[in-house]
Design an enzyme around this catalytic site. Sequence first.
Site, mmCIF file in Angstrom:
data_model
loop_
_atom_site.group_PDB
_atom_site.id
_atom_site.type_symbol
_atom_site.label_atom_id
_atom_site.label_comp_id
_atom_site.label_asym_id
_atom_site.label_seq_id
_atom_site.Cartn_x
_atom_site.Cartn_y
_atom_site.Cartn_z
ATOM 1 N NE ARG A 105 102.383 -7.674 -21.173
ATOM 2 C CZ ARG A 105 102.801 -7.635 -22.428
ATOM 3 N NH1 ARG A 105 103.609 -6.670 -22.815
ATOM 4 N NH2 ARG A 105 102.392 -8.543 -23.285
ATOM 5 N NE ARG B 190 109.304 -14.328 -14.390
ATOM 6 C CZ ARG B 190 107.989 -14.233 -14.237
ATOM 7 N NH1 ARG B 190 107.455 -13.160 -13.718
ATOM 8 N NH2 ARG B 190 107.202 -15.220 -14.610
ATOM 9 C CB SER C 164 120.171 -19.604 26.457
ATOM 10 O OG SER C 164 119.587 -20.212 25.336
ATOM 11 C CB CYS D 258 117.710 -22.311 23.212
ATOM 12 S SG CYS D 258 116.897 -21.668 24.685
ATOM 13 C CE1 TYR E 172 123.328 -21.355 22.106
ATOM 14 C CE2 TYR E 172 125.188 -20.267 23.189
ATOM 15 C CZ TYR E 172 123.962 -20.918 23.251
ATOM 16 O OH TYR E 172 123.361 -21.119 24.469
ATOM 17 C CG HIS F 169 103.139 -30.258 23.023
ATOM 18 N ND1 HIS F 169 102.950 -31.592 22.724
ATOM 19 C CD2 HIS F 169 104.107 -30.207 23.956
ATOM 20 C CE1 HIS F 169 103.777 -32.317 23.468
ATOM 21 N NE2 HIS F 169 104.478 -31.505 24.235
ATOM 22 N N GLY G 77 99.521 -11.623 -11.386
ATOM 23 C CA GLY G 77 98.068 -11.677 -11.528
ATOM 24 C C GLY G 77 97.329 -10.611 -10.750
ATOM 25 C CE LYS H 173 105.684 -7.255 -17.507
ATOM 26 N NZ LYS H 173 105.733 -8.528 -18.268
ATOM 27 C CG MET I 241 98.924 -4.879 -9.919
ATOM 28 S SD MET I 241 100.257 -3.787 -9.571
ATOM 29 C CE MET I 241 99.770 -2.398 -10.532
#
Lengths: 951, 951
Positions: A156, A412, A837, A904, A924, A528, A165, A86, A167
């Site tokens: 602030r 922002r 892999s 994988c 990959y 699963h 929310g 801020k 602080m």
Amino acid sequence: MSLQSLTSFFASALELQSRWLAFHARLLETMTSASPGNPRQKTQMMDTITTEGQDNPQATGRKHVYRFGAGAADGGAGMRNLLGGKGANLAEMASLGLPVPPGFTVTTDVCTAYFANDHQFPAGLKEEVEKALNFIGEAVGARFGDNQNPLLVSVRSGARVSMPGMMDTVLNLGLNDETVEGLARRSDDRRFAFDSYRRFIQMYSDVVLGLDHHLFEQALEQYKNLNAMELDTELSAEDWAQLVERYKQIVQDKLGKPFPQDIHEQLWGAIGAVFESWHTARAVTYRRLHNIPEDWGTAVNVQAMVFGNTGDRSATGVAFTRNPSTGENALYGEFLVNAQGEDVVAGIRTPQYISEAARQAAGDDRPSLETVMPEAFAELRDICLKLERNYRDMQDIEFTIQDGKLWMLQTRAGKRTTKAALKIATDLTAEGLITKEEGLLRIDPEQLDQLLHPMLDPNAKKEVLTTGLPASPGAATGELVFTPDEAETLRNLGKSVILARIETSPEDIHGMHAAAGILTARGGMTSHAAVVARGMGRPCVSGAKDLSIDYEGHKMTAGGRTLHRGDVITIDGSTGEVIAGEVPTLQPELGADFQQLMDHADEVRRMKVRANAETPRDAKQAREFGAEGIGLCRTEHMFFEGERTTAMREMIVADDESGRRVALAKILPMQRQDFLELFEIMAGLPLTIRLLDPPLHEFLPHEDSDIRETAQRLGVDEAKLRTRLAQLKEFNPMLGHRGCRLAISYPEIPEMQARAIFEAATEAGQRTGAPVVPEVMVPLVGLAGEFNEIKARIDATAEEVARETGVKLEYQVGTMIEIPRAALRAKEIAKSAEFFSFGTNDLTQMTYGLSRDDSGSFLGDYMSRGIITNDPFVTLDADGVGELVQIASERGRATRTDLKLGICGEHGGDPASIAFCESVGLDYVSCSPYRVPVARLAAAQAALRARQTKS
Amino acid sequence: MSLQSLTSFFASALELQSRWLAFHARLLETMTSASPGNPRQKTQMMDTITTEGQDNPQATGRKHVYRFGAGAADGGAGMRNLLGGKGANLAEMASLGLPVPPGFTVTTDVCTAYFANDHQFPAGLKEEVEKALNFIGEAVGARFGDNQNPLLVSVRSGARVSMPGMMDTVLNLGLNDETVEGLARRSDDRRFAFDSYRRFIQMYSDVVLGLDHHLFEQALEQYKNLNAMELDTELSAEDWAQLVERYKQIVQDKLGKPFPQDIHEQLWGAIGAVFESWHTARAVTYRRLHNIPEDWGTAVNVQAMVFGNTGDRSATGVAFTRNPSTGENALYGEFLVNAQGEDVVAGIRTPQYISEAARQAAGDDRPSLETVMPEAFAELRDICLKLERNYRDMQDIEFTIQDGKLWMLQTRAGKRTTKAALKIATDLTAEGLITKEEGLLRIDPEQLDQLLHPMLDPNAKKEVLTTGLPASPGAATGELVFTPDEAETLRNLGKSVILARIETSPEDIHGMHAAAGILTARGGMTSHAAVVARGMGRPCVSGAKDLSIDYEGHKMTAGGRTLHRGDVITIDGSTGEVIAGEVPTLQPELGADFQQLMDHADEVRRMKVRANAETPRDAKQAREFGAEGIGLCRTEHMFFEGERTTAMREMIVADDESGRRVALAKILPMQRQDFLELFEIMAGLPLTIRLLDPPLHEFLPHEDSDIRETAQRLGVDEAKLRTRLAQLKEFNPMLGHRGCRLAISYPEIPEMQARAIFEAATEAGQRTGAPVVPEVMVPLVGLAGEFNEIKARIDATAEEVARETGVKLEYQVGTMIEIPRAALRAKEIAKSAEFFSFGTNDLTQMTYGLSRDDSGSFLGDYMSRGIITNDPFVTLDADGVGELVQIASERGRATRTDLKLGICGEHGGDPASIAFCESVGLDYVSCSPYRVPVARLAAAQAALRARQTKS
């Protein structure tokens, strides 16, 4: 209107932060169907990634206080670490010459020093704050504590990253028994002055003095009851003045000392309280959950108050510089005339549209800001343009108009839908504001997911029965069934079904395939059901704990309602909601923006993206989403269907190798046909086929009736089947007789599979003209000796097939690295393995000593205590599992420099994990077909960031 | 008698190797009760570790052939790698001037070159062999191939380490149609010459030409049938001559070419065949099983033949230089006059004692060698003395006396019983032949085990029902019971019981404690039953596969016999035998030799040795065996008894934390009492207490009747108990909700345990005057955050107790390292952990991805294929698991230099694993009480070897 006149206006104690939160919440409701409090919401509406520069270390110096306002500032947007988000943005806006109420920021360094030094402020701070207060006073023409013309300020918090929310804030600071009179005189409204004072006393007592705000609210209620009043508006100036006395008495009674009249004591109390609020339990928890370091601390912003409720020429509003829902390049926001934030919080008044175009589009008949305050509107539009050019991104702003004069309170980067994010990134690139690469980095890959699945119509009514985990995105509606067979039967009748199970197992696969959506009462995000559903692209809600499923009674109970087989339900796998009846859904559209983004991503990424797929349907889907091969084709799913299951079971109960070979010979042609189809679909792209992996007991029936029936079908004695079942029972099947261990015990299985692969590859090559280079993958290797023995059989089979067909096929044999020992012994294994892999699902289970299916019972405790911040089955544990991946990669390549490396596990589709894969140099990633676009973007971003780090 | 006359003697084709094998087998039978073919035998009668030097690399040179005999030799005992064990020792004996039949050794290098060069002999070999043959010929006064005075030789393999019976030998080589006539003339016995010739043809055809020896045996049978003969002795010279013709015809028929008459062709054929026998299937398997590298190759020894069957002045025998059974310093052996090895193999004649003392002691009335050939005996005794002084160890020798002349054929370190090993090492040290340190290194620590447990009387008759795995050594007899409760009941009646279970679980612990021995039908050497039994020092036979246990019928069937509850059986946990009825046992005696060895060991070892113990009985036993503390006190066993189980179950089914605290409050005083006793017994020695580890479902009943009864006892609804059971069910409990994960979910449990520990330690310190420094161990840590959270609670509890008692206690909090991730993150964990104890059981399970309880179904396949050589749960996998131990040690100490490191897995009692622990610098090992002496010796040896390596 001069700054000087500002403080003379009537003030109300707005809690701006909560006001804008509520404001935003309303706006967002129109843009997304996400239900509040749902974990999915976070990813649907998240901060766009910005490319703000890092702090300049020189700039941090010894200075404790940074001023802003009156067309200049000591700091800027790049100083977020020191000034907080801020504070940095207020300074930036001031530097840009935008109208920001003047103020100053006490740095995060001061916060750190405060805690390091036993909650004492550092030397010299007092003097700097005094000077800065004078600066504000001069800028607005008032003086802090001046009985005639008092300066009122807000105090602030402002951390590096937003902690909404979490602080504390104090408004209207600077009022005491004397200045309140000055305020009354200057504002010519005594009632308002005392109303403001009592609000200040309440807020300060709560935040700084630690008194419960209910004490004050009770006193107000009592006063109204005593005086037969109902609404606050009925109270006169005198009433408020009396209440102020009561409030002060409460403080005296509770603390044994009076409410501080010294406005400097007030100020230091508030600054200290903001610092202290860094350590409130909720803030600590929030940081743990969001992985924010404890030692960052917060800055404190002290700023002159401005007010939007001084009459019809005043207003307060919030806006986005572009439409956060569609991305359209048009100012989008709401405002209220003569209003304070509490009006919004209370929901008494409905905000109006800012632009005329939006008003007309919405058919709203109340006037727009453009109409009622055309000058302020024009200024706001210019400011938005300026902000976008400066920040090179869509901004979310807060403003107040006081007597026709516009004040900017906050800017922002704005949250946005995925659709908007795509359009904004594309447009900003086209506008030349950002580069192609920056455009790529602006999209959170995770966001793409919501584009790829059907969504529930956000405007539809719905009766939510219960909420489980959003295990596989998308929505589905269908008739409720409780067994996979029912699912298949109804599906064959052309019906859409939702399969509800307590939990799923590989035996349920055919039912999961047949179902439009899957619902389970047990199991986590990586159960699963969840994993398979994501792989299939089926929506899934898992672990709906309140759901009680009664298989015998063909019914389930949730939220006090009982649903029977055949009842229609809807599940939303993006939110976890289980809904009674049908809810209309919206089909996803992948527009030109999406295509362009993917094209850019493909240009810059280094890693290939493959898919985990084993059915023709999945393989086709994978190619449509741009997969460049199959990284994991599981072969066991192929054994869970009809005849194959029977042949498989025949093999398992066979007395000896020859019996097993007879059964395998029945499976061979079917398996070959499976591979043939896949090879044809993939048309020359690489395809990694994993040999049989699960323990054999998974293929056998476990329920009494099934066992009897199976024994009959196989023509074996029921007792024999039961004996075999007992033999195969394992304490820890995850660590049992499976993977390559099966291939060692029953070499005829890999032989059959290798034959099916090579015969199919030969035939596919001939049919399509594109040569197939199959990659045969041996699972669960822990010892080089295991791999070598199995590879020898595969090679021998390849030679046999080559002899028989006369075609010599190119192929590779490699292994999954999914056992910690394999990672450590990679150097030796790579002597014969041609690719690795990483099976990071199992590697995580073993490295962490954590069963994926069982961890649900305690990982919640871990998350809530902040012991872990990410589910290690969702995001790769870079510190532990990741080190093994790195070790294996380095050691493997030390032996074989061209060793092909891929991943994988489920992590292959997770952006953070993909970034890790880039960092260790994998070739990959492979993921579910529906995650392929996510992976393409994530891989591109990882490549870009890696280049940035290098240069 | 001159060497010249040697070859003129009658020869028979003895296969010396098998002859001595049989000889040894008879001897050994008198020394051990081990049954043949039992895996335990290997450790009971194993090679003593020798300290022979390594090959001098210079000595290997380019030379292919090393001669020996005639009082000199090219090589020596230190050249085992090049000359093989046999060749090196023959050379050594020749160098010492002992009477060795002259010969030469073709080096192992030649074997390696032979295989490397496509089965071709290296250049220059032929010439060297020719020269060496001339050397032999000159030494014995004969000539290879001389028709008048032919030299006959044996051709034998000789690898670096003995591979008994694995490789090939050819005897009597040098005979053909012409030399046989020369032999007949020189020996003046035509019958013997042709008998020798036909034996040579058969052996050569088998070994070199690859013809089945049955072909020749058949021909002999036919000949005898045709001529109505029964015994070989009935055949005349002419008969043998005729058979020689038939044998040659067989070769001609089968191979299409004649039996080689060229004696040089014969020799090269035999040398090549010995090399080739390195690669026979049985040899390859043997090497895999014994971890012998494939590339070592074998040497070939070619040596002049000598014979012990030339009349009454000839003999053949085997001896040990000291008694291998008792260690007594007296020549011990057997011989046969005028004999060949076949007589021994056939068992027709019983050998006689060598020394008069032994003969008298045995009450044998046949004369000793000392009596019948006093000169040869005297020479033999001198030679033995010389050999012992040279080799500095007890030797196992083979000799032949030919016409009164003694010939030494073999010497090697003799196998011996543990008792003998201890005595011999002590005596050799006392005699100044070896140092104290060498004495320590002479004993295989594993051998000690047999001293510590009762043994079955080897002379007793026994009816073996079946054989399982020798899971925990010692023997026990008792009434058969099938449930732990029965075991306890009968035990309380003062009866000795054997508990037979299909497999055991923690619920059976009380029954295992009550039983004298444990028998299971399932489970390996490291199953629950095996591990617990070893920990308790109870004999155990596990995994007796042929055993069929019928709980319902209270009976079991094995070996065709059914035994009922109450029948008496005996188990031998050292051999795995399950025996009907009672067998008398012998109690172990730990003599002065043992005590002296232990004292020496304690002087040199660096690592401390602790015991894993949790009962007073075990703790006392551990101290008796010299444990220096407790390295692992499991606390869960304390919850499996009577009232405690009930309180524990009450806790598990409690609805909330306060309910759990009520139940835990009942356990607290009992747990405190447990610790108090242990602390008092250990009297100031360190004691590591592990917090509750197993998953909670292990504490609940699982059988219907138990569930009903438990629900009643707890006063809860049976359905509720079943629900809780279902909730706690896990797919992979090993990786589930256990260890510190319980402490995170239910912090009240570690709080109760910590309180019990600290209160008990305070009281024990006051009672004994010896301060107790308890080490509180947190199990299954994978994340630093887990540990920190639990340590905070422990510290808080310690403060509370200190406040209450007024005594500030010293204590440490540390963790087990048993999850791979913990090893990798050791640096971070060591920030707060004060010690690490490697839980290598679980670390192996996870690093290897191998469930200990399930691996039995396939580890056998792995062993038999040589994929692994050691069960990783028995000997630490240094390459994989070991690397993690090393990583954790290094990283842990990088953070905390004085981090205490120990091991408490089963590996802590395994000598090879202990050597590994020394190499990574652990501070202590901890093992079952009964393994403590083994560990003390192994730790000493490891320290000595580490010093040797360093210096």
